[in-house]
Design a protein around this motif. Structure first.
Motif, PDB file in Angstrom:
ATOM      1  N   ASP A 372      30.128  28.891  46.566  1.00 23.49           N
ATOM      2  CA  ASP A 372      31.072  29.857  47.140  1.00 23.49           C
ATOM      3  C   ASP A 372      32.484  29.275  47.193  1.00 23.49           C
ATOM      4  OD1 ASP A 372      29.105  31.719  47.447  1.00 23.49           O
ATOM      5  OD2 ASP A 372      28.799  31.391  49.589  1.00 23.49           O
ATOM      6  N   ASP A 373      32.570  27.999  47.598  1.00 20.50           N
ATOM      7  CA  ASP A 373      33.887  27.342  47.647  1.00 20.50           C
ATOM      8  C   ASP A 373      34.488  27.234  46.248  1.00 20.50           C
ATOM      9  OD1 ASP A 373      33.647  27.074  50.352  1.00 20.50           O
ATOM     10  OD2 ASP A 373      33.058  24.958  50.324  1.00 20.50           O
ATOM     11  N   LEU A 374      33.647  26.855  45.283  1.00 19.35           N
ATOM     12  CA  LEU A 374      34.108  26.743  43.901  1.00 19.35           C
ATOM     13  C   LEU A 374      34.602  28.088  43.392  1.00 19.35           C
ATOM     14  CD1 LEU A 374      34.415  25.151  41.245  1.00 19.35           C
ATOM     15  CD2 LEU A 374      32.023  25.678  40.746  1.00 19.35           C
ATOM     16  N   GLN A 375      33.859  29.130  43.710  1.00 21.03           N
ATOM     17  CA  GLN A 375      34.236  30.480  43.292  1.00 21.03           C
ATOM     18  C   GLN A 375      35.576  30.884  43.888  1.00 21.03           C
ATOM     19  OE1 GLN A 375      31.452  33.585  44.483  1.00 21.03           O
ATOM     20  NE2 GLN A 375      31.301  34.203  42.359  1.00 21.03           N
ATOM     21  N   ASP A 376      35.762  30.599  45.169  1.00 24.63           N
ATOM     22  CA  ASP A 376      37.025  30.950  45.840  1.00 24.63           C
ATOM     23  C   ASP A 376      38.203  30.204  45.226  1.00 24.63           C
ATOM     24  OD1 ASP A 376      35.681  32.638  47.533  1.00 24.63           O
ATOM     25  OD2 ASP A 376      35.541  31.206  49.184  1.00 24.63           O
ATOM     26  N   ILE A 377      38.003  28.898  44.932  1.00 26.57           N
ATOM     27  CA  ILE A 377      39.090  28.098  44.359  1.00 26.57           C
ATOM     28  C   ILE A 377      39.462  28.604  42.973  1.00 26.57           C
ATOM     29  CG2 ILE A 377      39.692  25.808  43.482  1.00 26.57           C
ATOM     30  CD1 ILE A 377      38.046  24.620  45.786  1.00 26.57           C
ATOM     31  N   VAL A 378      38.446  28.878  42.154  1.00 28.69           N
ATOM     32  CA  VAL A 378      38.704  29.352  40.793  1.00 28.69           C
ATOM     33  C   VAL A 378      39.428  30.693  40.815  1.00 28.69           C
ATOM     34  CG1 VAL A 378      37.614  30.169  38.676  1.00 28.69           C
ATOM     35  CG2 VAL A 378      36.830  28.059  39.742  1.00 28.69           C
ATOM     36  N   MET A 379      39.003  31.575  41.711  1.00 31.39           N
ATOM     37  CA  MET A 379      39.662  32.878  41.787  1.00 31.39           C
ATOM     38  C   MET A 379      41.093  32.730  42.275  1.00 31.39           C
ATOM     39  SD  MET A 379      37.441  34.718  40.488  1.00 31.39           S
ATOM     40  CE  MET A 379      38.521  36.130  40.543  1.00 31.39           C
ATOM     41  N   SER A 380      41.323  31.768  43.173  1.00 33.15           N
ATOM     42  CA  SER A 380      42.685  31.579  43.691  1.00 33.15           C
ATOM     43  C   SER A 380      43.634  31.078  42.600  1.00 33.15           C
ATOM     44  CB  SER A 380      42.678  30.602  44.874  1.00 33.15           C
ATOM     45  OG  SER A 380      42.403  29.274  44.447  1.00 33.15           O
ATOM     46  N   LEU A 381      43.078  30.379  41.577  1.00 35.46           N
ATOM     47  CA  LEU A 381      43.926  29.895  40.481  1.00 35.46           C
ATOM     48  C   LEU A 381      44.555  31.049  39.711  1.00 35.46           C
ATOM     49  CD1 LEU A 381      41.710  27.024  38.987  1.00 35.46           C
ATOM     50  CD2 LEU A 381      43.692  26.798  40.480  1.00 35.46           C
ATOM     51  N   ARG A 382      43.879  32.194  39.707  1.00 36.37           N
ATOM     52  CA  ARG A 382      44.373  33.348  38.959  1.00 36.37           C
ATOM     53  C   ARG A 382      45.278  34.237  39.804  1.00 36.37           C
ATOM     54  NH1 ARG A 382      41.800  35.205  34.390  1.00 36.37           N
ATOM     55  NH2 ARG A 382      42.341  37.294  35.082  1.00 36.37           N
ATOM     56  N   MET A 383      45.393  33.933  41.089  1.00 33.36           N
ATOM     57  CA  MET A 383      46.179  34.793  41.970  1.00 33.36           C
ATOM     58  C   MET A 383      47.658  34.445  41.878  1.00 33.36           C
ATOM     59  SD  MET A 383      43.729  36.589  43.181  1.00 33.36           S
ATOM     60  CE  MET A 383      44.064  37.406  44.714  1.00 33.36           C
ATOM     61  N   VAL A 384      48.478  35.444  41.659  1.00 37.61           N
ATOM     62  CA  VAL A 384      49.929  35.250  41.582  1.00 37.61           C
ATOM     63  C   VAL A 384      50.609  36.310  42.443  1.00 37.61           C
ATOM     64  CG1 VAL A 384      49.887  34.228  39.272  1.00 37.61           C
ATOM     65  CG2 VAL A 384      50.084  36.690  39.520  1.00 37.61           C
ATOM     66  N   LEU A 567      41.776  43.210  44.444  1.00 36.66           N
ATOM     67  CA  LEU A 567      42.347  41.864  44.321  1.00 36.66           C
ATOM     68  C   LEU A 567      41.999  41.232  42.982  1.00 36.66           C
ATOM     69  CD1 LEU A 567      41.708  40.342  47.871  1.00 36.66           C
ATOM     70  CD2 LEU A 567      43.897  40.959  46.865  1.00 36.66           C
ATOM     71  N   THR A 568      40.776  41.487  42.533  1.00 41.31           N
ATOM     72  CA  THR A 568      40.333  40.927  41.263  1.00 41.31           C
ATOM     73  C   THR A 568      39.284  41.841  40.664  1.00 41.31           C
ATOM     74  OG1 THR A 568      39.267  39.048  40.166  1.00 41.31           O
ATOM     75  CG2 THR A 568      38.605  39.494  42.428  1.00 41.31           C
ATOM     76  N   MET A 569      39.179  41.804  39.352  1.00 36.34           N
ATOM     77  CA  MET A 569      38.167  42.609  38.676  1.00 36.34           C
ATOM     78  C   MET A 569      36.983  41.758  38.234  1.00 36.34           C
ATOM     79  SD  MET A 569      40.725  44.935  36.355  1.00 36.34           S
ATOM     80  CE  MET A 569      39.387  45.858  35.610  1.00 36.34           C
ATOM     81  N   ALA A 570      37.010  40.476  38.530  1.00 32.99           N
ATOM     82  CA  ALA A 570      35.972  39.564  38.049  1.00 32.99           C
ATOM     83  C   ALA A 570      34.765  39.524  38.980  1.00 32.99           C
ATOM     84  CB  ALA A 570      36.539  38.165  37.879  1.00 32.99           C
ATOM     85  N   ILE A 571      35.006  39.650  40.270  1.00 37.46           N
ATOM     86  CA  ILE A 571      33.937  39.565  41.264  1.00 37.46           C
ATOM     87  C   ILE A 571      34.134  40.692  42.265  1.00 37.46           C
ATOM     88  CG2 ILE A 571      32.947  38.173  43.115  1.00 37.46           C
ATOM     89  CD1 ILE A 571      33.770  35.703  41.564  1.00 37.46           C
ATOM     90  N   VAL A 572      33.060  41.436  42.579  1.00 42.08           N
ATOM     91  CA  VAL A 572      33.163  42.530  43.536  1.00 42.08           C
ATOM     92  C   VAL A 572      32.058  42.416  44.575  1.00 42.08           C
ATOM     93  CG1 VAL A 572      34.199  44.107  41.861  1.00 42.08           C
ATOM     94  CG2 VAL A 572      31.726  44.100  42.153  1.00 42.08           C
ATOM     95  N   ASP A 573      32.339  42.915  45.760  1.00 42.70           N
ATOM     96  CA  ASP A 573      31.303  43.053  46.786  1.00 42.70           C
ATOM     97  C   ASP A 573      30.609  44.376  46.541  1.00 42.70           C
ATOM     98  OD1 ASP A 573      31.813  40.658  48.163  1.00 42.70           O
ATOM     99  OD2 ASP A 573      33.539  41.562  49.147  1.00 42.70           O
ATOM    100  N   GLY A 574      29.310  44.339  46.324  1.00 37.63           N
ATOM    101  CA  GLY A 574      28.594  45.559  45.969  1.00 37.63           C
ATOM    102  C   GLY A 574      27.382  45.804  46.844  1.00 37.63           C
ATOM    103  N   MET A 575      26.962  47.065  46.896  1.00 36.28           N
ATOM    104  CA  MET A 575      25.724  47.461  47.564  1.00 36.28           C
ATOM    105  C   MET A 575      24.687  47.743  46.490  1.00 36.28           C
ATOM    106  SD  MET A 575      24.024  48.089  50.307  1.00 36.28           S
ATOM    107  CE  MET A 575      25.271  48.197  51.591  1.00 36.28           C
ATOM    108  N   GLU A 576      23.577  47.016  46.547  1.00 37.02           N
ATOM    109  CA  GLU A 576      22.506  47.215  45.580  1.00 37.02           C
ATOM    110  C   GLU A 576      21.648  48.388  46.038  1.00 37.02           C
ATOM    111  OE1 GLU A 576      22.458  45.538  42.867  1.00 37.02           O
ATOM    112  OE2 GLU A 576      23.935  44.022  43.400  1.00 37.02           O
ATOM    113  N   ILE A 577      21.416  49.330  45.137  1.00 39.65           N
ATOM    114  CA  ILE A 577      20.573  50.484  45.438  1.00 39.65           C
ATOM    115  C   ILE A 577      19.487  50.583  44.378  1.00 39.65           C
ATOM    116  CG2 ILE A 577      22.458  51.741  46.565  1.00 39.65           C
ATOM    117  CD1 ILE A 577      22.650  53.412  43.953  1.00 39.65           C
ATOM    118  N   SER A 578      18.397  51.224  44.733  1.00 40.97           N
ATOM    119  CA  SER A 578      17.322  51.389  43.756  1.00 40.97           C
ATOM    120  C   SER A 578      17.075  52.870  43.524  1.00 40.97           C
ATOM    121  CB  SER A 578      16.034  50.717  44.245  1.00 40.97           C
ATOM    122  OG  SER A 578      15.520  51.385  45.386  1.00 40.97           O
ATOM    123  N   VAL A 579      16.792  53.212  42.277  1.00 42.63           N
ATOM    124  CA  VAL A 579      16.390  54.559  41.878  1.00 42.63           C
ATOM    125  C   VAL A 579      15.230  54.378  40.915  1.00 42.63           C
ATOM    126  CG1 VAL A 579      17.062  56.721  40.797  1.00 42.63           C
ATOM    127  CG2 VAL A 579      18.742  55.428  42.115  1.00 42.63           C
ATOM    128  N   GLY A 580      14.037  54.718  41.367  1.00 42.31           N
ATOM    129  CA  GLY A 580      12.858  54.415  40.568  1.00 42.31           C
ATOM    130  C   GLY A 580      12.720  52.907  40.440  1.00 42.31           C
TER     131      GLY A 580
END
Length: 712
Positions: A372-384, A567-580
């Motif tokens: 999680d920390d690695l992910q946050d740091i990498v994403m912050s590198l792209r933030m301008v 903020l970014t298109m690379a990682i999103v917070d999502g809700m997993e749903i099931s259909v069948g």
């Protein structure tokens, strides 16, 4: 073009574009103040000096010529003072500088697009020369331009005449050091030998910039090689032997060293006393020592490497580097794979069946924290920050103020708000369109109209940016005339884009008509608007990056356009749903509520489509299993669950089997071969890999509505 030239070109483009942006901001602020300051003049001279030198080295003649002429102009102003310009001169100078900046930027754009540069820029250079002649003639204290060219150019340090001295036996340490370093023949008392960072490239240009910086501080010195500005081959000599500066006094050398300590890309330097300089004071000879003494047992340095005996290693300091965005994209992709792999390992059924997992679970929790920390740091590198986009609007407003004869001020709020680099690149055009619309037919035509309406004679356009949990909200507002709903409806009716009686349209729906293709409230086509092209393109561009656009307005008060951008298109917070047996992901940002309903709570429209009431509003129900032909045992409205989603101006409910839980997912693009099937038009924006290795389809809430409408 080889890799070395590619790197040099990338560095040139990055530095030149940065300097031009800096110049634009400086000119805007100076024009607002109505005058240049001494610092402004020095800064413009430095910028043009740098662009001229780097363009000459890259053999971009048109850029070099324009920068050279502007440098001449500001050299005159710097030497004769701002008093040499009267008010009429300053107005002309601002216009001339803005046009010159546009021309420079156009030429740089040609370089970026690999297009041929302009062969002839005489029309602009002659205009600059004419203006320089005019202010020269009007100024009694004007310096003769020839003296400037021949005697005062900072980069053209005069070469001292070689001194023929009688041979001196190399008996002293200073003489040995002088010979080993291969110092040039010069009668100066001190040599400063400088080595740049290995592999930094463009050493001659870096030497040229170093010369310029020292000259601006008032130091007098000579330098070797002497042709670093025009001869790119001198880089080889600088790499092999170093770059030499010569000084007549220890004080001047120390002053230069203090400035060099604060410069980037300098690996080491060495101060060498010249024992053959007859003018050197004997006392100074005794005290002139190396900056750092050689350690015991060290051998004399080789001619082709920095001297270690008294070479001063640069202190550690924070440096900034430019990184190709493609490399960051690859890094983000790899980190995404790590996150997926970590999830697959920790949720593996083989591990779940083992006993005594306490140590393993502890390690996996630590692994999750680190990923999680690695992910946050990498994403912050792209933030301008969005400041780069916002500041460009200053120029748009300035030019339109002059052409439309309107008095408008631009207020910028939250310019340090950060978003993903790819998103920043995508929002520049939409914001520019909205700003132009506000300036053209938002702000009143005259100050008299504003005064009659009880407003400040000067109009105000406000750009604002702020953060929420997972998105950036950008607003562009003006205090102009606002939107006339009746006028919009009348124009929409003439264009044939109304879908229901005029009386049934709400204020929000009327304003959304402004986003329809081909719609414009301007009756007259102007340079800036009236062609019906703009707001529909803005809407499309914003939606392409996962954002939404909304408009609010009050007649006579003004208009506000709000962009909600992820903020970014690379990682999103999502809700997993099931259909069948299928699993889908809905972005959390699009979910308003989830709830269960009973059969009697569902009503039907005239065509038999299901509708449910939420918060005193009625919303359609779309069943995902029908839309995608998925087999499922849950078909009763009471057995499943409704998810109320919203995107842009579309709001509706999705019927799903169950909610599986919230999860942060890495967005993966769909395979290219699926493009021919128009999958994105079916409400699918991408996919992600779950911890168990299965694929989850990420739903596009906005396009899903259109797909459902087409089916139902």
């Amino acid at each position: 073009m080889d890799n070395g030239m590619d790197n040099m070109l990338d560095m040139y483009l990055f530095e030149t574009n940065s300097l031009l942006e800096q110049l634009d901001e400086l000119l805007i602020e100076a024009e607002k103040a109505g005058d240049f300051t001494v610092d402004d003049v020095n800064e413009i001279f430095r910028i043009m000096h740098t662009i001229k030198g780097s363009s000459a080295m890259m053999e971009f003649s048109s850029l070099m010529q324009i920068a050279h002429r502007i440098e001449d102009l500001f050299f005159f102003i710097r030497e004769n003072g701002l008093d040499s310009l009267d008010s009429s001169h300053k107005g002309t100078l601002f216009d001339l500088m803005f046009r010159s900046t546009d021309m420079l930027r156009a030429e740089v754009s040609k370089v970026e697009n690999n297009e041929p540069l302009s062969d002839n820029v005489d029309h602009l250079t002659q205009e600059i020369n004419s203006f320089l002649k005019k202010i020269s003639d009007d100024s009694p204290t004007a310096a003769v331009e020839k003296n400037h060219s021949d005697n005062s150019r900072p980069q053209e340090a005069p070469q001292p005449a070689p001194v023929v001295s009688t041979p001196v036996s190399a008996t002293s340490l200073d003489e040995i050091r002088l010979d080993v370093a291969e110092c040039p023949e010069d009668p100066a008392a001190f040599f400063l030998r400088i080595f740049f960072d290995e592999g930094c490239g463009m050493e001659n240009l870096r030497a040229f910039m170093l010369i310029s910086a020292l000259k601006e501080s008032g130091l007098e010195f000579s330098h070797y090689p002497t042709d670093v500005e025009t001869n790119s081959q001198s880089s080889g000599s600088i790499i092999e032997k170093g770059f030499f500066l010569t000084f007549q006094s220890r004080e001047a050398a120390d002053s230069a060293i203090s400035q060099i300590n604060n410069m980037n890309n300098i690996r080491s330097y060495e101060l060498i006393e010249n024992p053959r300089a007859k003018a050197a004071p004997s006392e100074e000879k005794k005290n002139a020592a190396a900056v750092s003494a050689p350690s015991a047992g060290e051998s004399a340095p080789a001619p082709g490497s920095p001297a270690t005996g008294n070479a001063h290693q640069m202190p550690n300091k924070q440096n900034l580097i430019s990184v190709n965005l493609a490399k960051l994209d690859n890094l983000v992709a790899i980190v995404g794979e790590i996150v997926i792999t970590e999830s697959m390992v920790t949720s593996s059924p083989d591990i779940q069946n083992l006993k005594n997992l306490d140590s393993f679970l502890k390690a996996t929790r630590q692994l999750r924290k680190l990923t999680d920390d690695l992910q946050d740091i990498v994403m912050s590198l792209r933030m301008v920050p969005v400041s780069g986009v916002f500041q460009k609007m200053n120029r748009i407003v300035r030019d339109m103020k002059q052409k439309l004869k309107k008095d408008v001020r631009l207020t910028i709020i939250g310019e340090n708000t950060e978003v993903d680099k790819s998103i920043v690149d995508s929002i520049g055009d939409p914001i520019m369109h909205i700003v132009r619309n506000s300036m053209d037919h938002g702000i009143e035509e005259t100050a008299e109209e504003r005064i009659a309406a009880g407003k400040d004679p000067q109009g105000e356009l406000t750009l604002s940016a702020s953060h929420t949990t997972n998105e950036v909200i950008i607003t562009i507002s003006d205090d102009g005339k606002g939107v006339n709903p009746e006028g919009v409806l009348a124009k929409a009716k003439r264009n044939g884009i109304l879908t229901k009686p005029e009386s049934e349209y709400s204020q929000k729906e009327i304003l959304n008509l402004l986003l329809a293709p081909g719609f414009s409230t301007n009756e007259i086509v102007t340079e800036f608007s009236g062609r019906g092209v703009g707001m529909d393109v803005v809407k499309k561009n914003v939606e392409n990056i996962g954002g939404t656009i909304s408009i609010s307005s009050e007649l006579g008060k003004g208009m506000c356009t709000t962009l909600k951008i992820p903020l970014t298109m690379a990682i999103v917070d999502g809700m997993e749903i099931s259909v069948g047996k299928s699993v889908f992901t809905i972005p959390i940002a699009n979910i308003r509520q989830s709830f269960k309903v009973k059969n009697e709570e569902v009503i039907y429209d005239t065509e038999g489509n299901e509708i449910v009431r939420c918060m005193n509003q009625f919303y359609p129900i779309f069943r995902i299993h029908r839309l995608y032909n998925i087999e499922t045992e849950i078909t009763s409205i009471e057995d499943g669950i409704l998810v109320w989603v919203e995107s842009g101006d579309k709001s509706y409910c999705l019927f799903v089997d169950e909610l599986l839980g919230e999860q942060q997912v890495v967005v993966k693009p769909l395979p290219v071969f699926l493009n021919s099937f128009n999958v994105k038009d079916s409400g699918i924006s991408g996919c992600t890999i779950l911890g168990d290795g299965n694929i989850s389809i990420i739903l596009d809430v906005l396009n899903l509505y259109a797909a459902s409408q087409n089916q139902y």
